[in-house]
Design a protein around this motif. Structure first.
Motif, PDB file in Angstrom:
ATOM      1  N   GLN A 410     -64.566-125.283  21.244  1.00 30.41           N
ATOM      2  CA  GLN A 410     -65.772-124.449  21.335  1.00 30.41           C
ATOM      3  C   GLN A 410     -66.296-124.093  19.942  1.00 30.41           C
ATOM      4  N   ILE A 411     -65.360-123.762  19.028  1.00 25.17           N
ATOM      5  CA  ILE A 411     -65.754-123.370  17.666  1.00 25.17           C
ATOM      6  C   ILE A 411     -66.409-124.555  16.956  1.00 25.17           C
ATOM      7  N   MET A 412     -65.772-125.744  17.059  1.00 28.78           N
ATOM      8  CA  MET A 412     -66.294-126.921  16.358  1.00 28.78           C
ATOM      9  C   MET A 412     -67.653-127.352  16.922  1.00 28.78           C
ATOM     10  N   ASN A 413     -67.799-127.315  18.253  1.00 25.12           N
ATOM     11  CA  ASN A 413     -69.086-127.680  18.880  1.00 25.12           C
ATOM     12  C   ASN A 413     -70.198-126.727  18.463  1.00 25.12           C
ATOM     13  N   ALA A 414     -69.851-125.425  18.405  1.00 26.53           N
ATOM     14  CA  ALA A 414     -70.854-124.421  18.002  1.00 26.53           C
ATOM     15  C   ALA A 414     -71.263-124.620  16.551  1.00 26.53           C
ATOM     16  N   LEU A 415     -70.300-124.990  15.683  1.00 25.25           N
ATOM     17  CA  LEU A 415     -70.614-125.198  14.257  1.00 25.25           C
ATOM     18  C   LEU A 415     -71.503-126.422  14.052  1.00 25.25           C
ATOM     19  N   GLN A 416     -71.321-127.451  14.886  1.00 27.14           N
ATOM     20  CA  GLN A 416     -72.158-128.657  14.781  1.00 27.14           C
ATOM     21  C   GLN A 416     -73.628-128.315  15.000  1.00 27.14           C
ATOM     22  N   LYS A 417     -73.872-127.368  15.915  1.00 22.89           N
ATOM     23  CA  LYS A 417     -75.257-127.007  16.265  1.00 22.89           C
ATOM     24  C   LYS A 417     -75.770-125.805  15.472  1.00 22.89           C
ATOM     25  N   TYR A 418     -74.895-125.195  14.647  1.00 22.69           N
ATOM     26  CA  TYR A 418     -75.297-123.976  13.926  1.00 22.69           C
ATOM     27  C   TYR A 418     -76.334-124.330  12.854  1.00 22.69           C
ATOM     28  N   PRO A 419     -77.517-123.664  12.849  1.00 26.32           N
ATOM     29  CA  PRO A 419     -78.567-124.010  11.879  1.00 26.32           C
ATOM     30  C   PRO A 419     -78.209-123.553  10.461  1.00 26.32           C
ATOM     31  N   ASN A 420     -78.412-124.447   9.493  1.00 24.89           N
ATOM     32  CA  ASN A 420     -78.210-124.150   8.058  1.00 24.89           C
ATOM     33  C   ASN A 420     -76.812-123.614   7.737  1.00 24.89           C
ATOM     34  N   CYS A 421     -75.810-124.187   8.361  1.00 19.27           N
ATOM     35  CA  CYS A 421     -74.432-123.749   8.071  1.00 19.27           C
ATOM     36  C   CYS A 421     -74.004-124.365   6.740  1.00 19.27           C
ATOM     37  N   PRO A 422     -73.512-123.550   5.775  1.00 21.31           N
ATOM     38  CA  PRO A 422     -73.101-124.104   4.478  1.00 21.31           C
ATOM     39  C   PRO A 422     -72.041-125.194   4.649  1.00 21.31           C
ATOM     40  N   THR A 423     -72.138-126.237   3.849  1.00 16.33           N
ATOM     41  CA  THR A 423     -71.211-127.377   3.964  1.00 16.33           C
ATOM     42  C   THR A 423     -69.771-126.927   3.745  1.00 16.33           C
ATOM     43  N   ASP A 424     -69.547-126.020   2.774  1.00 17.36           N
ATOM     44  CA  ASP A 424     -68.184-125.552   2.483  1.00 17.36           C
ATOM     45  C   ASP A 424     -67.567-124.870   3.697  1.00 17.36           C
ATOM     46  N   VAL A 425     -68.374-124.082   4.417  1.00 23.60           N
ATOM     47  CA  VAL A 425     -67.874-123.375   5.604  1.00 23.60           C
ATOM     48  C   VAL A 425     -67.489-124.389   6.680  1.00 23.60           C
ATOM     49  N   ARG A 426     -68.363-125.417   6.853  1.00 25.17           N
ATOM     50  CA  ARG A 426     -68.078-126.448   7.858  1.00 25.17           C
ATOM     51  C   ARG A 426     -66.811-127.219   7.489  1.00 25.17           C
ATOM     52  N   GLN A 427     -66.660-127.520   6.194  1.00 29.11           N
ATOM     53  CA  GLN A 427     -65.458-128.247   5.732  1.00 29.11           C
ATOM     54  C   GLN A 427     -64.209-127.394   5.920  1.00 29.11           C
ATOM     55  N   TRP A 428     -64.343-126.085   5.680  1.00 29.05           N
ATOM     56  CA  TRP A 428     -63.195-125.170   5.861  1.00 29.05           C
ATOM     57  C   TRP A 428     -62.755-125.176   7.327  1.00 29.05           C
ATOM     58  N   ALA A 429     -63.723-125.213   8.222  1.00 30.37           N
ATOM     59  CA  ALA A 429     -63.390-125.217   9.664  1.00 30.37           C
ATOM     60  C   ALA A 429     -62.652-126.489  10.048  1.00 30.37           C
ATOM     61  N   THR A 430     -63.077-127.634   9.458  1.00 29.23           N
ATOM     62  CA  THR A 430     -62.459-128.921   9.851  1.00 29.23           C
ATOM     63  C   THR A 430     -61.194-129.215   9.066  1.00 29.23           C
ATOM     64  N   SER A 431     -60.949-128.484   7.956  1.00 23.70           N
ATOM     65  CA  SER A 431     -59.796-128.782   7.106  1.00 23.70           C
ATOM     66  C   SER A 431     -58.498-128.500   7.832  1.00 23.70           C
ATOM     67  N   SER A 432     -57.470-129.231   7.403  1.00 21.02           N
ATOM     68  CA  SER A 432     -56.127-129.009   7.987  1.00 21.02           C
ATOM     69  C   SER A 432     -55.505-127.828   7.249  1.00 21.02           C
ATOM     70  N   LEU A 433     -54.209-127.642   7.453  1.00 15.85           N
ATOM     71  CA  LEU A 433     -53.545-126.473   6.846  1.00 15.85           C
ATOM     72  C   LEU A 433     -53.051-126.768   5.429  1.00 15.85           C
ATOM     73  N   SER A 434     -53.296-127.997   4.932  1.00 14.67           N
ATOM     74  CA  SER A 434     -52.709-128.406   3.653  1.00 14.67           C
ATOM     75  C   SER A 434     -53.279-127.625   2.460  1.00 14.67           C
ATOM     76  N   TRP A 435     -54.507-127.090   2.612  1.00 13.79           N
ATOM     77  CA  TRP A 435     -55.138-126.381   1.484  1.00 13.79           C
ATOM     78  C   TRP A 435     -54.512-125.021   1.217  1.00 13.79           C
ATOM     79  N   LEU A 436     -53.723-124.498   2.146  1.00  8.30           N
ATOM     80  CA  LEU A 436     -53.190-123.120   2.006  1.00  8.30           C
ATOM     81  C   LEU A 436     -52.212-123.029   0.841  1.00  8.30           C
TER      82      LEU A 436
END
Length: 436
Positions: A410-436
Motif C-alpha cells: 500500500q505504501i509503495m503504490n501510494a508513493l508511485q502516485k504521489y505528486p512531486n515526491c522528492p526522489t530521495d524520499v522515494r529511494q529511501w522507501a525502496t531502499s533495503s536495510l543495508s544503509w542503516l
C-alpha cells in the motif's frame, strides 16, 4: 430554426435520460417494487406459502432466513409481503411489525415499537404490567376479535435476528415463539440473520418453542447467469415513455454485455463478491456518468466504476499527506522491517527520520521535534497508526507503543502516485536495510 430544433431535441433527450436514471437508481437502491428475484425462486415459494397459511388460515408459524449480506433476504421478504397484500381479504386484516436488532437494542424498546406499529398506544396508555409477557399478551389480546379464526394475524419481521438473541433472558424471542406455538392470535415470526450458528445462540426454552424451519439463501449462480442479471438490471422496461430511446439504450446494454473489456470487469467483480449489492454499486457509479452529451453507458465508464469500487481508501489518504508525514510512514515501514512487525513508539520513528535527514539534508527540511510530533498525531487521527493499548493521562506520548495499519504494498503504490515526491524520499522507501 435548426438550432431551435436541436435545442428542443436536447431537452427531450435530457428528460428521457433523467427518467431512465431515476428508474434504474430506484432499481439499484431496492426501492422498485417490480425488481426481479434471482436464483431464490424455490425459497420464495416456501416463504409465501408459509405466510399465506398464517394470513389466510390463521396458522401460526416461525421461520429463520439465513444467508450472507446482499444475498436477498430482505428482498424476498418484501416481495412476499407485497404479493400477500395484493390478496384483498388479507390486506384488510394482516398487521405487520418490523423490528431491527440494531435499533431495538433491548426488549423494552422493542415492546414500545411493537405498540407503536400496531397503533395501540391509546389501549396501553399508562397501564402498569407485572412482566414483559403480560404486556405482550395484553397487546395481542387487544387485537383479538372473538375466536382464533376471526383474530387479526400479525407478521413479525425481525431483521438482525442474532442481535435479539443477546437481549437479557431472550424474553422477546421466548414470548413471540411461545405465542406462535399456542392457539392464540395467529402469528408469523420471520427472523433474518447472517449467522449460520444462530440456533446455538438460542436458550433451550426458546429453541424448544421454535419450529426449526430454516430458509437458506446462498448466491449459487455462475458467471453466465451473472451476465444475464447485469443485462436485466441495466435494461429499461417496455413501458418506458420513449420507445425509440429505450430500444437504443437496451441495444447498447446488449453490446456492453458482449464487450470483452466489460466481461473482464464483471468477471473480476464476480470473483470478489457474488452479491447483487456490489453489482448495483458498480452499475450506479457507471450510470452517474451518463449526461446529454454522453447519453449511453460505455465500457470505459464501467472500467472506471470498477476502479472506484476496488480503490484502496487508505492508499487514497496517503496521497493527501505532507512530505513530513510521508517520511514518518516510511520510517515506520523500515522499523517494521527491522523489528519484524513489532510495535514502535514516536521516539523510535523520530530517530529513524533524523538519520535520513542527516544523510539527505539537502532534500528534506529538518523539522523541529514538536512539529514532527504534531504530524505523528495527525497520522493517528487519520487511523493510519493506532495505539497498542489504552492511553493513560500521565503516560508520555513519545513512548506510547503504536502499530502501522498500512502494509508495504500500500505504501509503495501510494508513493508511485504521489505528486512531486522528492526522489530521495522515494529511494529511501525502496531502499533495503543495508544503509542503516
Amino acid at each position: 430554426m435548426s438550432s431551435r430544433k436541436s435545442k428542443s431535441n436536447n431537452l427531450i433527450n435530457a428528460e428521457y435520460i433523467s427518467q431512465a436514471q431515476r428508474i434504474l437508481r430506484e432499481r439499484f437502491c431496492h426501492q422498485s417494487p417490480h425488481s426481479n428475484l434471482f436464483g431464490v425462486q424455490v425459497q420464495y415459494k416456501n416463504l409465501i406459502e408459509l405466510l399465506k397459511r398464517t394470513a389466510v388460515y390463521g396458522e401460526s408459524n416461525s421461520v429463520l432466513i439465513i444467508g450472507p449480506r446482499g444475498s436477498g433476504k430482505t428482498t424476498i421478504v418484501n416481495h412476499a409481503l407485497k404479493e400477500l397484500m395484493e390478496v384483498e381479504e388479507v390486506s384488510e386484516n394482516v398487521l405487520q411489525v418490523h423490528l431491527n436488532g440494531l435499533l431495538q437494542i433491548n426488549d423494552k424498546i422493542a415492546l414500545k415499537e411493537i405498540t407503536r406499529q400496531l397503533n395501540l398506544e391509546n389501549v396501553v396508555g399508562d397501564k402498569v404490567f407485572g412482566s414483559f409477557a403480560e404486556n405482550l399478551s395484553f397487546i395481542l389480546e387487544a387485537l383479538k376479535n372473538g375466536d382464533r379464526t376471526s383474530s387479526c394475524p400479525v407478521i413479525f419481521i425481525l431483521d438482525e435476528f442474532d442481535l435479539f438473541a443477546h437481549h437479557k433472558n431472550q424474553t422477546l424471542l421466548y414470548n413471540l415463539f411461545d405465542i406462535s406455538q399456542s392457539a392464540q392470535t395467529p402469528v408469523a415470526v420471520i427472523g433474518l440473520t447472517c449467522r449460520l450458528d444462530i440456533l446455538e445462540l438460542l436458550e433451550k426454552r426458546v429453541k424448544s418453542r421454535f419450529s426449526h424451519r430454516q430458509i437458506h439463501l446462498m448466491n449459487s449462480f455462475g458467471i453466465p447467469q451473472y451476465l444475464k442479471i447485469f443485462k436485466e438490471q441495466l435494461s429499461l422496461p417496455a413501458e418506458f415513455p420513449d420507445k425509440l430511446f429505450a430500444e437504443r439504450w437496451n441495444e447498447n446494454v446488449q453490446c456492453l454485455s458482449e464487450d470483452r473489456n466489460v466481461r473482464e470487469v464483471l468477471q473480476k467483480h464476480f470473483n470478489v463478491s457474488k452479491n447483487l449489492r456490489s453489482l448495483h454499486m458498480l452499475l450506479m457509479l457507471a450510470l452517474n456518468r451518463v449526461t446529454t452529451s454522453h447519453p449511453f453507458i460505455t465500457a470505459a465508464d464501467l472500467m472506471e466504476a470498477n476502479q472506484l469500487c476496488s480503490m484502496d481508501s487508505k492508499a487514497n489518504i496517503v496521497h493527501g499527506l505532507s512530505i513530513l508525514e510521508i517520511c514518518l510512514i516510511i520510517a515506520m515501514k523500515h522499523l517494521n522491517d527491522i523489528y519484524e512487525e513489532e510495535p514502535f513508539n514516536f521516539q523510535m520513528v523520530y530517530n529513524e527520520f533524523q538519520k535520513f535527514v542527516q544523510r539527505k539534508a539537502h532534500s528534506v527540511y529538518n523539522f523541529e521535534k514538536p512539529v514532527v510530533m504534531k504530524a505523528f498525531e495527525h497520522l493517528q487521527q487519520l487511523e493510519l497508526i493506532r495505539p497498542m493499548e489504552r492511553t493513560s493521562a500521565n503516560a508520555q506520548r513519545e513512548y506510547q507503543l503504536m502499530k502501522l495499519l498500512l502494509d508495504n504494498t500500500q505504501i509503495m503504490n501510494a508513493l508511485q502516485k504521489y505528486p512531486n515526491c522528492p526522489t530521495d524520499v522515494r529511494q529511501w522507501a525502496t531502499s533495503s536495510l543495508s544503509w542503516l
